[in-house]
Design a protein around this motif. Structure first.
Motif, PDB file in Angstrom:
ATOM      1  N   ASN A 102       0.838  -1.180   0.000  1.00  0.00           N
ATOM      2  CA  ASN A 102       0.000   0.000   0.000  1.00  0.00           C
ATOM      3  C   ASN A 102       0.878   1.237   0.000  1.00  0.00           C
ATOM      4  OD1 ASN A 102      -2.328  -1.584   0.213  1.00  0.00           O
ATOM      5  ND2 ASN A 102      -2.103  -1.703   2.445  1.00  0.00           N
ATOM      6  N   PRO A 103       0.390   2.370  -0.535  1.00  0.00           N
ATOM      7  CA  PRO A 103       1.219   3.577  -0.582  1.00  0.00           C
ATOM      8  C   PRO A 103       1.727   4.024   0.779  1.00  0.00           C
ATOM      9  CG  PRO A 103      -0.702   3.809  -2.022  1.00  0.00           C
ATOM     10  CD  PRO A 103      -0.879   2.527  -1.245  1.00  0.00           C
ATOM     11  N   ASP A 104       0.998   3.687   1.860  1.00  0.00           N
ATOM     12  CA  ASP A 104       1.454   4.096   3.185  1.00  0.00           C
ATOM     13  C   ASP A 104       2.459   3.123   3.779  1.00  0.00           C
ATOM     14  OD1 ASP A 104      -1.425   2.966   5.174  1.00  0.00           O
ATOM     15  OD2 ASP A 104      -0.102   1.923   3.771  1.00  0.00           O
ATOM     16  N   GLY A 105       2.818   2.084   3.010  1.00  0.00           N
ATOM     17  CA  GLY A 105       3.808   1.139   3.477  1.00  0.00           C
ATOM     18  C   GLY A 105       3.269   0.078   4.409  1.00  0.00           C
ATOM     19  N   SER A 106       1.929   0.029   4.608  1.00  0.00           N
ATOM     20  CA  SER A 106       1.356  -0.946   5.521  1.00  0.00           C
ATOM     21  C   SER A 106       1.490  -2.352   4.965  1.00  0.00           C
ATOM     22  CB  SER A 106      -0.124  -0.625   5.775  1.00  0.00           C
ATOM     23  OG  SER A 106      -0.868  -0.694   4.575  1.00  0.00           O
ATOM     24  N   CYS A 128       9.946  -2.640   2.903  1.00  0.00           N
ATOM     25  CA  CYS A 128       9.566  -2.440   4.305  1.00  0.00           C
ATOM     26  C   CYS A 128      10.718  -2.915   5.199  1.00  0.00           C
ATOM     27  CB  CYS A 128       8.284  -3.204   4.609  1.00  0.00           C
ATOM     28  SG  CYS A 128       6.864  -2.718   3.593  1.00  0.00           S
ATOM     29  N   ARG A 135       6.406   6.046  -7.471  1.00  0.00           N
ATOM     30  CA  ARG A 135       5.306   6.728  -6.767  1.00  0.00           C
ATOM     31  C   ARG A 135       4.597   5.772  -5.819  1.00  0.00           C
ATOM     32  NH1 ARG A 135       4.456   8.858 -11.985  1.00  0.00           N
ATOM     33  NH2 ARG A 135       2.725   7.406 -12.312  1.00  0.00           N
ATOM     34  N   THR A 136       4.383   4.541  -6.265  1.00  0.00           N
ATOM     35  CA  THR A 136       3.702   3.552  -5.429  1.00  0.00           C
ATOM     36  C   THR A 136       4.469   3.290  -4.143  1.00  0.00           C
ATOM     37  OG1 THR A 136       2.708   2.477  -7.355  1.00  0.00           O
ATOM     38  CG2 THR A 136       2.866   1.160  -5.354  1.00  0.00           C
ATOM     39  N   PHE A 137       5.788   3.299  -4.252  1.00  0.00           N
ATOM     40  CA  PHE A 137       6.626   3.045  -3.089  1.00  0.00           C
ATOM     41  C   PHE A 137       6.957   4.332  -2.323  1.00  0.00           C
ATOM     42  CE2 PHE A 137       7.541  -1.002  -5.278  1.00  0.00           C
ATOM     43  CZ  PHE A 137       7.354  -1.875  -4.211  1.00  0.00           C
ATOM     44  N   GLY A 138       6.218   5.385  -2.568  1.00  0.00           N
ATOM     45  CA  GLY A 138       6.398   6.610  -1.787  1.00  0.00           C
ATOM     46  C   GLY A 138       7.681   7.353  -2.074  1.00  0.00           C
ATOM     47  N   GLY A 139       8.142   7.319  -3.344  1.00  0.00           N
ATOM     48  CA  GLY A 139       9.349   8.046  -3.719  1.00  0.00           C
ATOM     49  C   GLY A 139      10.628   7.275  -3.501  1.00  0.00           C
ATOM     50  N   GLU A 148      16.749   4.692   0.489  1.00  0.00           N
ATOM     51  CA  GLU A 148      16.023   5.841   1.026  1.00  0.00           C
ATOM     52  C   GLU A 148      16.925   7.013   1.399  1.00  0.00           C
ATOM     53  OE1 GLU A 148      13.641   4.425   4.276  1.00  0.00           O
ATOM     54  OE2 GLU A 148      12.166   3.518   2.938  1.00  0.00           O
TER      55      GLU A 148
END
Length: 287
Positions: free
Chosen positions: A17-21, A47, A257-261, A80
């Protein structure tokens, strides 16, 4: 940390999920009766912190678990560009617990890689530390040791991206590639294909580069290394004709984008295909 996953393990192809959950049974602190598959599932989705948390209890008394945890956090720092202090602390714990040459060599290999990553991303200039640590690891490892292919690969990284010595890098990557094939380590093979392709691209051998990048992408899709697919797509786009290159870059950008940048070095300055991807000597020089 190398992981050997066969084609039958396709769970890791799922995108987070985009929020990393993550699913409840993959939450930090959950039991791992699957022999490390949950850690790999989390790692493959980017993650790293939950994966490291799963290893933390064992890391307190197991040098091997401590080293695996350190490798996860080093990889997180590369993708990251943050968490360098956490990676350093985890690696010091692993180094302190190492009692035999094999574990000491693996810790030195990780030390060299952390120093390489910090230098590559311009956090600190630690080139000398990277070379010395990898040299120590090499002195402790027999030529046929299981950790030798990963060490050869990391020495190739230093040669290619920090020392700008493609001939030495090619030699190291070929040794690593042969060892990864023998060990059937598909993740490491995805990296050796990628970096051999990078050198072929620098040499003007676009057909060879395209083959290597395509093999790297194929292996990452096969084992479900989802967080590594965007860099593979972006690299393949660099040696592909239009409109295929446009489609590859668009898919890479979608995944970032899916992985939040993440990876941050693909997200910055315009995304996949931008000039920023060339800072370390082609986009393949990172992941």
């Amino acid at each position: 940390m190398s992981v050997n996953r066969g084609a039958s393990d396709q769970r890791t192809t799922a995108i987070p999920n985009p929020d990393g959950s993550v699913p409840d049974d993959s939450a930090p602190g959950a039991a791992t009766p699957d022999g490390g598959a949950t850690v790999w599932l989390l790692r493959s989705r980017g993650c790293w912190e939950p994966a490291a948390a799963l290893l933390e209890p064992a890391a307190a008394h197991s040098p091997e678990a401590a080293l695996d945890r350190a490798e996860l956090l080093i990889e997180r720092s590369l993708f990251e560009n943050r968490g360098w202090g956490e990676a350093e602390s985890a690696l010091r714990l692993a180094e302190a617990g190492a009692r035999v040459d094999g574990t000491r060599a693996a810790a030195a290999c990780a030390r060299g890689y952390l120093a390489y990553c910090a230098t590559l991303l311009r956090v600190h200039d630690r080139l000398d530390e990277a070379q010395m640590a990898l040299g120590r690891a090499s002195a402790m490892l027999p030529p046929d040791a299981p950790g030798r292919p990963l060490l050869d690969f990391r020495r190739g990284l230093v040669a290619e991206n920090l020392l700008k010595d493609p001939a030495a890098a090619r030699t190291a990557y070929r040794r690593a590639h042969a060892g990864a094939e023998q060990q059937r380590d598909d993740l490491l093979l995805s990296y050796t294909w990628r970096h051999l392709a990078s050198i072929a691209q620098q040499d003007g051998n676009l057909a060879g580069a395209r083959h290597g990048f395509a093999e790297s992408l194929r292996l990452r899709e096969l084992i479900g290394f989802a967080i590594g697919i965007a860099p593979a797509l972006a690299s393949l786009a660099e040696v592909s004709p239009s409109p295929e290159a446009v489609l590859l870059r668009a898919e890479a950008a979608r995944l970032v984008r899916t992985f939040g940048g993440v990876p941050v070095w693909l997200a910055e300055d315009g995304g996949p295909g931008a000039a920023a991807d060339q800072r370390d000597g082609q986009a393949p020089g990172r992941a």
